[in-house]
Structure formats: C-alpha cells, structure tokens
Design a protein around this motif. Structure first.
Motif, PDB file in Angstrom:
ATOM      1  N   VAL A  11       5.504  -0.091   0.857  1.00 33.83           N
ATOM      2  CA  VAL A  11       4.619   1.460   0.118  1.00 33.83           C
ATOM      3  C   VAL A  11       5.523   2.200  -0.674  1.00 33.83           C
ATOM      4  O   VAL A  11       5.556   3.122  -1.464  1.00 33.83           O
ATOM      5  CB  VAL A  11       3.759   2.049   1.064  1.00 33.83           C
ATOM      6  N   ALA A  12       6.542   2.771   0.276  1.00 35.86           N
ATOM      7  CA  ALA A  12       7.194   3.942  -0.292  1.00 35.86           C
ATOM      8  C   ALA A  12       8.538   3.120  -1.797  1.00 35.86           C
ATOM      9  O   ALA A  12       8.526   4.039  -3.065  1.00 35.86           O
ATOM     10  CB  ALA A  12       8.501   3.808   0.665  1.00 35.86           C
ATOM     11  N   GLU A  13       8.571   1.907  -1.420  1.00 40.42           N
ATOM     12  CA  GLU A  13       9.325   1.379  -2.693  1.00 40.42           C
ATOM     13  C   GLU A  13       8.603   1.100  -3.923  1.00 40.42           C
ATOM     14  O   GLU A  13       9.791   1.230  -4.588  1.00 40.42           O
ATOM     15  CB  GLU A  13       9.979  -0.229  -2.372  1.00 40.42           C
ATOM     16  N   VAL A  14       7.706   0.530  -3.637  1.00 42.46           N
ATOM     17  CA  VAL A  14       6.806   0.321  -4.638  1.00 42.46           C
ATOM     18  C   VAL A  14       5.825   1.270  -5.552  1.00 42.46           C
ATOM     19  O   VAL A  14       6.067   2.011  -6.353  1.00 42.46           O
ATOM     20  CB  VAL A  14       5.109  -0.299  -4.366  1.00 42.46           C
ATOM     21  N   ALA A  15       5.810   3.165  -3.855  1.00 43.80           N
ATOM     22  CA  ALA A  15       6.143   4.125  -5.426  1.00 43.80           C
ATOM     23  C   ALA A  15       7.647   4.811  -6.161  1.00 43.80           C
ATOM     24  O   ALA A  15       6.841   5.086  -6.882  1.00 43.80           O
ATOM     25  CB  ALA A  15       5.680   5.371  -4.199  1.00 43.80           C
ATOM     26  N   GLY A  16       8.409   3.684  -5.655  1.00 46.12           N
ATOM     27  CA  GLY A  16       9.265   4.767  -5.938  1.00 46.12           C
ATOM     28  C   GLY A  16       9.645   3.770  -7.363  1.00 46.12           C
ATOM     29  O   GLY A  16      10.035   4.408  -8.543  1.00 46.12           O
ATOM     30  N   THR A  17       9.136   2.385  -7.625  1.00 45.16           N
ATOM     31  CA  THR A  17       8.858   2.008  -8.177  1.00 45.16           C
ATOM     32  C   THR A  17       8.455   2.260  -9.927  1.00 45.16           C
ATOM     33  O   THR A  17       8.466   1.993 -10.914  1.00 45.16           O
ATOM     34  CB  THR A  17       9.411   0.259  -7.921  1.00 45.16           C
ATOM     35  N   THR A  18       7.478   2.333  -9.352  1.00 40.49           N
ATOM     36  CA  THR A  18       6.684   2.809 -10.044  1.00 40.49           C
ATOM     37  C   THR A  18       6.659   4.343 -10.717  1.00 40.49           C
ATOM     38  O   THR A  18       6.609   4.267 -11.895  1.00 40.49           O
ATOM     39  CB  THR A  18       4.285   3.901  -9.010  1.00 40.49           C
ATOM     40  N   ALA A  19       7.190   5.112  -9.464  1.00 41.70           N
ATOM     41  CA  ALA A  19       7.692   6.333 -10.292  1.00 41.70           C
ATOM     42  C   ALA A  19       9.233   6.404 -11.702  1.00 41.70           C
ATOM     43  O   ALA A  19       9.190   6.375 -12.200  1.00 41.70           O
ATOM     44  CB  ALA A  19       8.338   7.837  -9.578  1.00 41.70           C
ATOM     45  N   MET A  20       9.847   5.246 -10.999  1.00 46.99           N
ATOM     46  CA  MET A  20      10.588   4.886 -12.280  1.00 46.99           C
ATOM     47  C   MET A  20      10.769   4.656 -13.421  1.00 46.99           C
ATOM     48  O   MET A  20      10.388   4.634 -14.993  1.00 46.99           O
ATOM     49  CB  MET A  20      11.083   3.583 -11.987  1.00 46.99           C
ATOM     50  N   LYS A  21       9.146   3.738 -13.555  1.00 44.85           N
ATOM     51  CA  LYS A  21       8.321   3.354 -14.871  1.00 44.85           C
ATOM     52  C   LYS A  21       7.836   5.258 -15.342  1.00 44.85           C
ATOM     53  O   LYS A  21       8.141   5.340 -16.542  1.00 44.85           O
ATOM     54  CB  LYS A  21       7.008   2.802 -14.231  1.00 44.85           C
ATOM     55  N   PHE A  22       7.733   6.464 -14.310  1.00 44.94           N
ATOM     56  CA  PHE A  22       7.189   7.237 -15.081  1.00 44.94           C
ATOM     57  C   PHE A  22       8.453   8.009 -15.489  1.00 44.94           C
ATOM     58  O   PHE A  22       8.617   9.509 -15.660  1.00 44.94           O
ATOM     59  CB  PHE A  22       6.528   7.901 -14.620  1.00 44.94           C
ATOM     60  N   SER A  23       9.462   7.889 -15.010  1.00 52.83           N
ATOM     61  CA  SER A  23      11.580   8.742 -15.301  1.00 52.83           C
ATOM     62  C   SER A  23      11.862   8.342 -16.765  1.00 52.83           C
ATOM     63  O   SER A  23      12.313   9.261 -17.071  1.00 52.83           O
ATOM     64  CB  SER A  23      12.177   7.668 -14.351  1.00 52.83           C
ATOM     65  N   SER A  52      14.199  -5.149  14.762  1.00 62.24           N
ATOM     66  CA  SER A  52      13.697  -5.412  16.152  1.00 62.24           C
ATOM     67  C   SER A  52      13.028  -7.190  14.948  1.00 62.24           C
ATOM     68  O   SER A  52      11.830  -7.851  15.481  1.00 62.24           O
ATOM     69  CB  SER A  52      12.919  -4.972  16.269  1.00 62.24           C
ATOM     70  N   MET A  53      13.409  -7.312  12.969  1.00 57.43           N
ATOM     71  CA  MET A  53      13.026  -8.363  13.637  1.00 57.43           C
ATOM     72  C   MET A  53      13.888  -9.024  12.071  1.00 57.43           C
ATOM     73  O   MET A  53      14.883  -8.672  12.068  1.00 57.43           O
ATOM     74  CB  MET A  53      11.404  -8.149  12.204  1.00 57.43           C
ATOM     75  N   GLU A  54      14.118 -10.831  12.183  1.00 61.54           N
ATOM     76  CA  GLU A  54      14.422 -11.460  11.496  1.00 61.54           C
ATOM     77  C   GLU A  54      14.967 -10.949  10.108  1.00 61.54           C
ATOM     78  O   GLU A  54      14.475 -10.268   8.937  1.00 61.54           O
ATOM     79  CB  GLU A  54      14.653 -12.698  11.436  1.00 61.54           C
ATOM     80  N   VAL A  55      16.437 -11.303   9.134  1.00 62.22           N
ATOM     81  CA  VAL A  55      16.348 -10.019   8.029  1.00 62.22           C
ATOM     82  C   VAL A  55      15.779 -10.856   7.560  1.00 62.22           C
ATOM     83  O   VAL A  55      15.373 -11.178   5.789  1.00 62.22           O
ATOM     84  CB  VAL A  55      17.486 -10.308   8.012  1.00 62.22           C
ATOM     85  N   GLY A  56      15.752 -12.687   6.676  1.00 63.18           N
ATOM     86  CA  GLY A  56      14.846 -13.353   5.710  1.00 63.18           C
ATOM     87  C   GLY A  56      13.986 -12.841   6.443  1.00 63.18           C
ATOM     88  O   GLY A  56      13.632 -12.310   4.918  1.00 63.18           O
ATOM     89  N   THR A  57      12.533 -13.006   6.952  1.00 64.72           N
ATOM     90  CA  THR A  57      11.460 -12.597   7.117  1.00 64.72           C
ATOM     91  C   THR A  57      11.317 -11.469   6.856  1.00 64.72           C
ATOM     92  O   THR A  57      10.205 -10.698   6.273  1.00 64.72           O
ATOM     93  CB  THR A  57      10.927 -12.581   8.920  1.00 64.72           C
ATOM     94  N   ALA A  58      12.243 -10.406   7.120  1.00 63.45           N
ATOM     95  CA  ALA A  58      11.688  -8.474   6.823  1.00 63.45           C
ATOM     96  C   ALA A  58      11.883  -8.742   5.358  1.00 63.45           C
ATOM     97  O   ALA A  58      11.220  -7.984   4.848  1.00 63.45           O
ATOM     98  CB  ALA A  58      12.919  -8.252   8.160  1.00 63.45           C
ATOM     99  N   TYR A  59      13.291  -9.046   4.529  1.00 62.45           N
ATOM    100  CA  TYR A  59      13.345  -9.537   3.385  1.00 62.45           C
ATOM    101  C   TYR A  59      12.233 -10.058   2.378  1.00 62.45           C
ATOM    102  O   TYR A  59      12.133  -9.379   1.256  1.00 62.45           O
ATOM    103  CB  TYR A  59      14.276  -9.452   3.041  1.00 62.45           C
ATOM    104  N   ALA A  60      11.772 -10.618   3.038  1.00 59.73           N
ATOM    105  CA  ALA A  60      10.993 -11.655   2.285  1.00 59.73           C
ATOM    106  C   ALA A  60       9.474 -11.309   1.952  1.00 59.73           C
ATOM    107  O   ALA A  60       9.031 -11.446   1.112  1.00 59.73           O
ATOM    108  CB  ALA A  60      10.863 -13.361   3.291  1.00 59.73           C
ATOM    109  N   ILE A  61       9.562 -10.771   3.200  1.00 58.50           N
ATOM    110  CA  ILE A  61       7.870  -9.654   3.226  1.00 58.50           C
ATOM    111  C   ILE A  61       8.274  -8.392   2.442  1.00 58.50           C
ATOM    112  O   ILE A  61       7.387  -8.322   1.573  1.00 58.50           O
ATOM    113  CB  ILE A  61       7.166  -9.493   4.734  1.00 58.50           C
ATOM    114  N   TRP A  62       9.157  -8.200   2.476  1.00 57.87           N
ATOM    115  CA  TRP A  62       9.523  -6.362   1.731  1.00 57.87           C
ATOM    116  C   TRP A  62       9.669  -6.756   0.145  1.00 57.87           C
ATOM    117  O   TRP A  62       8.749  -6.308  -0.651  1.00 57.87           O
ATOM    118  CB  TRP A  62      10.770  -6.017   2.485  1.00 57.87           C
ATOM    119  N   ALA A  63      10.222  -8.004  -0.393  1.00 58.99           N
ATOM    120  CA  ALA A  63       9.891  -8.180  -1.528  1.00 58.99           C
ATOM    121  C   ALA A  63       9.202  -8.677  -2.008  1.00 58.99           C
ATOM    122  O   ALA A  63       8.943  -8.779  -3.349  1.00 58.99           O
ATOM    123  CB  ALA A  63      11.329  -8.981  -1.648  1.00 58.99           C
TER     124      ALA A  63
END
Length: 106
Positions: A11-23, A52-63
């Motif tokens: 949610v924070a990353e999506v908010a930051g990216t959306t704000a980038m559009k308006f910057s 507490s989570m594998e980096v590959g799994t966490a990053y795949a979900i996040w990205a």
C-alpha cells in the motif's frame, strides 16, 4: 503477521508511486514528499517482512501486486488505456506471483 506487514508495504509503495505521477518530475513539493514518505515506509515494512519470510516470495508478492495495482490505478483513475494486452499482462504478473508462491518451501 508477515503478510500484514507485506500488505502495508505494498500500500505504501503504491501510494508513493501514485504520488510520483503527480509530482511532475519532483517539481511539486507535496506530491514529492509523498513519494519519499511512501517509499521510506514501504522499504521499512518490507525489511521487517524479510525477517520472517523468504526474500524471493516476499519480493515477488511486493513487486507483482504493486505492479498490478499501479497498472489498474492508471487505467481506472488516470486515463491510461485499458487494452487486452495490458489486462493480459496483469493476469500474467499475478499468475507469476502465484507460481512463485506455490514453488516456495513451506
């Protein structure tokens, strides 16, 4: 708990990216501060998730979820075109995240 932290990071990353559009190239103060704050929170929460989570799994979900969400926001709210190719791309991103999770250790 790690999935809750990861969801908040997304949610924070999506908010930051959306704000980038308006910057407007970081020429507008408040949206630019929103970008910095969004990414600061996103990476902090992602780092906590990785305890507490594998980096590959966490990053795949996040990205993957972040990419799909930003593409959807662009099409639904920012006037970007919604083509069959874009929609198929979102489906493929989500399918990739699911496959990575199914292939991970439990």
């Amino acid at each position: 708990m790690p999935y809750l932290l990861l969801a908040a990071a997304i949610v924070a990353e999506v908010a930051g990216t959306t704000a980038m559009k308006f910057s407007e190239g970081f020429t507008r103060l408040w949206p630019s501060l929103g970008v910095v704050l969004g990414y600061l929170v996103a990476f902090t929460l992602l780092a906590q998730t990785l305890k507490s989570m594998e980096v590959g799994t966490a990053y795949a979900i996040w990205a993957g979820v972040g990419t799909a969400a930003i593409a959807a926001i662009g099409m639904l709210f920012l006037g970007e075109t919604a083509s069959a190719a874009k929609l198929a791309g979102i489906v493929l991103v989500i399918a990739g995240v699911v496959l990575l999770n199914l292939g991970g250790s439990h």
